[in-house]
Motif scaffolding. Structure first.
Motif, PDB file in Angstrom:
ATOM      1  N   PRO A  68      16.871  83.095  22.430  1.00 37.55           N
ATOM      2  CA  PRO A  68      18.109  83.853  22.688  1.00 37.55           C
ATOM      3  C   PRO A  68      19.309  83.276  21.960  1.00 37.55           C
ATOM      4  CG  PRO A  68      16.882  83.487  24.723  1.00 37.55           C
ATOM      5  CD  PRO A  68      16.220  82.652  23.670  1.00 37.55           C
ATOM      6  N   GLY A  69      19.288  81.946  21.698  1.00 37.22           N
ATOM      7  CA  GLY A  69      20.407  81.334  21.012  1.00 37.22           C
ATOM      8  C   GLY A  69      20.539  81.754  19.561  1.00 37.22           C
ATOM      9  N   ARG A  70      19.453  82.324  18.985  1.00 40.27           N
ATOM     10  CA  ARG A  70      19.501  82.752  17.587  1.00 40.27           C
ATOM     11  C   ARG A  70      19.807  84.244  17.440  1.00 40.27           C
ATOM     12  NH1 ARG A  70      17.485  79.504  13.519  1.00 40.27           N
ATOM     13  NH2 ARG A  70      16.729  77.461  14.170  1.00 40.27           N
ATOM     14  N   ILE A  71      19.940  84.954  18.540  1.00 39.09           N
ATOM     15  CA  ILE A  71      20.214  86.395  18.470  1.00 39.09           C
ATOM     16  C   ILE A  71      21.655  86.625  18.003  1.00 39.09           C
ATOM     17  CG2 ILE A  71      20.409  88.535  19.796  1.00 39.09           C
ATOM     18  CD1 ILE A  71      18.174  87.565  21.569  1.00 39.09           C
ATOM     19  N   HIS A  72      21.833  87.555  17.090  1.00 43.09           N
ATOM     20  CA  HIS A  72      23.165  87.882  16.563  1.00 43.09           C
ATOM     21  C   HIS A  72      23.769  88.971  17.450  1.00 43.09           C
ATOM     22  CE1 HIS A  72      26.233  89.278  13.647  1.00 43.09           C
ATOM     23  NE2 HIS A  72      26.180  88.029  13.217  1.00 43.09           N
ATOM     24  N   TRP A  73      24.501  88.522  18.480  1.00 36.71           N
ATOM     25  CA  TRP A  73      25.006  89.466  19.476  1.00 36.71           C
ATOM     26  C   TRP A  73      26.092  90.375  18.915  1.00 36.71           C
ATOM     27  CZ3 TRP A  73      21.935  89.933  23.354  1.00 36.71           C
ATOM     28  CH2 TRP A  73      21.190  88.836  23.799  1.00 36.71           C
ATOM     29  N   GLN A  74      26.803  89.940  17.885  1.00 40.18           N
ATOM     30  CA  GLN A  74      27.835  90.793  17.294  1.00 40.18           C
ATOM     31  C   GLN A  74      27.224  92.047  16.688  1.00 40.18           C
ATOM     32  OE1 GLN A  74      27.494  87.595  16.874  1.00 40.18           O
ATOM     33  NE2 GLN A  74      29.446  86.482  16.961  1.00 40.18           N
ATOM     34  N   ALA A  75      26.081  91.882  16.000  1.00 39.19           N
ATOM     35  CA  ALA A  75      25.410  93.045  15.425  1.00 39.19           C
ATOM     36  C   ALA A  75      24.915  93.977  16.522  1.00 39.19           C
ATOM     37  CB  ALA A  75      24.241  92.597  14.535  1.00 39.19           C
ATOM     38  N   TYR A  76      24.436  93.388  17.634  1.00 38.94           N
ATOM     39  CA  TYR A  76      23.956  94.216  18.738  1.00 38.94           C
ATOM     40  C   TYR A  76      25.088  95.020  19.358  1.00 38.94           C
ATOM     41  CZ  TYR A  76      21.766  95.455  23.170  1.00 38.94           C
ATOM     42  OH  TYR A  76      21.276  96.152  24.248  1.00 38.94           O
ATOM     43  N   SER A  77      26.268  94.400  19.492  1.00 46.90           N
ATOM     44  CA  SER A  77      27.414  95.097  20.085  1.00 46.90           C
ATOM     45  C   SER A  77      27.895  96.245  19.209  1.00 46.90           C
ATOM     46  CB  SER A  77      28.558  94.104  20.330  1.00 46.90           C
ATOM     47  OG  SER A  77      29.057  93.599  19.098  1.00 46.90           O
ATOM     48  N   ARG A  78      27.597  96.182  17.906  1.00 44.67           N
ATOM     49  CA  ARG A  78      27.992  97.264  17.004  1.00 44.67           C
ATOM     50  C   ARG A  78      26.938  98.367  16.925  1.00 44.67           C
ATOM     51  NH1 ARG A  78      29.170  92.726  12.902  1.00 44.67           N
ATOM     52  NH2 ARG A  78      31.237  91.985  13.526  1.00 44.67           N
ATOM     53  N   GLY A  79      25.885  98.268  17.747  1.00 44.54           N
ATOM     54  CA  GLY A  79      24.870  99.303  17.774  1.00 44.54           C
ATOM     55  C   GLY A  79      23.840  99.194  16.671  1.00 44.54           C
ATOM     56  N   ARG A  80      23.695  98.009  16.066  1.00 38.99           N
ATOM     57  CA  ARG A  80      22.743  97.822  14.974  1.00 38.99           C
ATOM     58  C   ARG A  80      21.400  97.300  15.460  1.00 38.99           C
ATOM     59  NH1 ARG A  80      25.738  94.036  10.850  1.00 38.99           N
ATOM     60  NH2 ARG A  80      23.673  94.155   9.869  1.00 38.99           N
ATOM     61  N   GLY A  81      21.231  97.160  16.768  1.00 39.65           N
ATOM     62  CA  GLY A  81      19.981  96.654  17.302  1.00 39.65           C
ATOM     63  C   GLY A  81      19.956  95.135  17.350  1.00 39.65           C
ATOM     64  N   LEU A  82      18.840  94.607  17.858  1.00 36.79           N
ATOM     65  CA  LEU A  82      18.708  93.160  17.994  1.00 36.79           C
ATOM     66  C   LEU A  82      18.250  92.536  16.678  1.00 36.79           C
ATOM     67  CD1 LEU A  82      17.078  92.698  21.517  1.00 36.79           C
ATOM     68  CD2 LEU A  82      19.369  92.032  20.809  1.00 36.79           C
ATOM     69  N   HIS A  83      18.968  91.513  16.240  1.00 36.42           N
ATOM     70  CA  HIS A  83      18.615  90.764  15.035  1.00 36.42           C
ATOM     71  C   HIS A  83      18.711  89.270  15.342  1.00 36.42           C
ATOM     72  CE1 HIS A  83      19.527  94.709  13.308  1.00 36.42           C
ATOM     73  NE2 HIS A  83      18.809  94.333  12.259  1.00 36.42           N
ATOM     74  N   THR A  84      17.948  88.500  14.564  1.00 31.43           N
ATOM     75  CA  THR A  84      17.914  87.055  14.739  1.00 31.43           C
ATOM     76  C   THR A  84      18.511  86.371  13.521  1.00 31.43           C
ATOM     77  OG1 THR A  84      15.888  87.266  16.027  1.00 31.43           O
ATOM     78  CG2 THR A  84      16.430  85.077  15.247  1.00 31.43           C
ATOM     79  N   LYS A  85      19.339  85.349  13.768  1.00 30.61           N
ATOM     80  CA  LYS A  85      19.932  84.585  12.671  1.00 30.61           C
ATOM     81  C   LYS A  85      18.915  83.588  12.130  1.00 30.61           C
ATOM     82  CE  LYS A  85      23.251  83.418  15.462  1.00 30.61           C
ATOM     83  NZ  LYS A  85      24.466  82.794  16.051  1.00 30.61           N
ATOM     84  N   THR A  86      18.831  83.486  10.804  1.00 25.82           N
ATOM     85  CA  THR A  86      17.956  82.513  10.157  1.00 25.82           C
ATOM     86  C   THR A  86      18.803  81.580   9.301  1.00 25.82           C
ATOM     87  OG1 THR A  86      17.561  84.027   8.304  1.00 25.82           O
ATOM     88  CG2 THR A  86      15.995  84.087  10.120  1.00 25.82           C
ATOM     89  N   PHE A  87      18.346  80.330   9.206  1.00 26.96           N
ATOM     90  CA  PHE A  87      19.066  79.291   8.473  1.00 26.96           C
ATOM     91  C   PHE A  87      18.128  78.637   7.476  1.00 26.96           C
ATOM     92  CE2 PHE A  87      21.014  79.812  12.562  1.00 26.96           C
ATOM     93  CZ  PHE A  87      22.372  79.810  12.297  1.00 26.96           C
TER      94      PHE A  87
END
Length: 314
Positions: free
Chosen positions: A223-242
Motif C-alpha cells: 500500500p505504501g507504493r500506491i500512487h494515491w494522487q493518480a487514483y484521486s484523479r480517476g486514473r485507477g490504481l497504480h504503483t510507484k516504481t524506483f
C-alpha cells in the motif's frame, strides 16, 4: 464430461455453434415471453368473441393486433439473424475474480438493438451494435478455482421491440481462461534461499533512489507504493516504481511453506511472486520437481504464475 456430451448433442441438432459462427435459422430460437403468452391469450379470446357475435369491428381489431404481434416477432428474430461472431479471448485472472471475455463481432448491416450477452444470468449486460462498425463486446464470467476455466455457453438474447417474444442463441466460444491462485499475504517462507544470480527480461532493478514511473496495480503490491494522487484523479490504481541497486534474489520453494493445504501454499507463492515482480527483485521457484531459475520481468512472472495455475492438473 456431461458438458462435452451436451455440447456435441447441441451442435448435432442445432448446427454449428462454435466461434467463428454466423447466427441463422439453425441456431436461433424464439418463443413468446410471459407477456407474449398473455397477449396471445387475449387475441384468442377476442377472436372467439368476434366469431360468436359476428362482429366485424372485433375481427378488424383482432387481426390488426395479430399482425402487430407477428411483425414484432419478425423484428425480434432479425436482431440476431445474420450476426457474425469472429473471436473470443480472455486474459488470465486470479481465482475469484471475473474474467472479461472479449468478443469480436463483424460489421453488421442493420442496427442491433436490445441485445443481451451473458454466460450466466447474473452477469448479463446489454450491448447494442451499430451498422458499418466492427464491435467488441466485453462479457464477464465469474471464475472459481485456479486452473483452466471454461465459462460455458455464451448466450445472446433479445426481446426487442415489444417484449412479446424472446429470441436467443447459445454459442460455444471454445474458450479456456487461465486462472491463477488468489494471492494470500504471508511472511517469507522459512528456509527460502537467497540467490546471488540474476537474469531476466528487464534492465532496471528496484531500489529506493530514483523514481522511474507508474505501473498497473497488482494484488500483493505494498500500500505504501500506491500512487494515491493518480487514483484521486480517476486514473485507477497504480504503483510507484524506483530504480536503484537491487538486493539479492529469492528462491521460493513450495516445500518450505508449512501446512498441508496445497491451495494455500500456492496462494502464498503467488503473493511473493507478485511482490518480488513489483519490487523488481530477482526470484526463482521450485515446484513439483520443476525449477525456475532466478530472474525477473513479465515473461518470468507469467511463466511462474502459469505453473502455479496448472499445478497438479498435468
Amino acid at each position: 464430461m456431461t458438458s462435452a456430451i451436451s455440447r456435441t448433442f447441441y451442435r448435432f441438432v442445432g448446427g454449428n455453434t462454435t466461434i467463428p459462427v454466423v447466427l441463422g435459422l439453425r441456431n436461433i430460437y424464439i418463443l413468446p415471453t410471459s407477456y407474449g403468452m398473455l397477449y396471445l391469450t387475449v387475441l384468442g379470446a377476442m377472436l372467439i368473441g368476434s366469431i360468436n357475435y359476428n362482429n366485424n369491428l372485433g375481427f378488424l381489431l383482432t387481426f390488426l393486433l395479430g399482425s402487430l404481434g407477428l411483425t414484432a416477432m419478425m423484428h425480434t428474430y432479425s436482431m440476431l439473424y445474420g450476426l457474425r461472431l469472429v473471436s473470443a479471448t480472455a486474459m488470465p485472472v486470479f481465482a475469484g475474480e471475473s474474467a472479461d471475455v472479449d468478443l469480436r463481432v463483424a460489421d453488421v448491416e442493420q442496427p442491433r438493438t436490445g441485445l443481451y450477452w451473458y454466460f450466466k444470468a447474473a452477469d448479463r449486460i446489454r450491448a447494442d451494435l451499430r451498422p458499418k462498425q466492427p464491435a467488441r463486446v466485453m462479457v464477464r464470467a465469474r471464475t472459481g478455482h485456479r486452473g483452466l476455466f471454461d465459462p460455458g455457453w455464451l448466450r445472446i438474447a433479445s426481446d426487442y421491440p415489444l417484449g412479446l417474444f424472446r429470441a436467443w442463441a447459445r454459442i460455444d466460444t471454445g474458450l479456456h481462461c487461465l486462472v491463477y491462485p488468489r494471492p494470500i499475504s504471508a511472511a517469507t517462507p522459512e528456509g527460502t534461499t537467497v540467490s546471488a544470480h540474476r537474469n531476466g527480461d528487464i534492465g532496471q532493478t528496484a531500489g529506493v533512489e530514483d523514481f522511474v514511473g507508474l505501473s498497473a496495480y497488482q494484488p500483493g503490491d505494498s500500500p505504501g507504493r500506491i500512487h494515491w494522487q493518480a487514483y484521486s484523479r480517476g486514473r485507477g490504481l497504480h504503483t510507484k516504481t524506483f530504480a536503484g541497486q537491487a538486493g539479492e534474489g529469492l528462491m521460493l520453494d513450495i516445500d518450505d511453506i508449512k501446512g498441508d493445504d496445497t491451495e494455500r501454499k500456492l496462494s502464498i507463492l503467488c503473493f511473493h511472486i507478485l511482490q518480488a515482480y513489483h519490487q523488481r527483485r530477482s526470484y526463482g521457484m521450485r515446484l513439483a520437481g520443476q525449477t525456475f531459475p532466478a530472474a525477473n520481468g513479465r515473461v518470468h512472472r507469467d511463466r511462474c504464475l502459469w505453473a502455479l495455475a496448472l499445478y497438479g492438473n498435468g
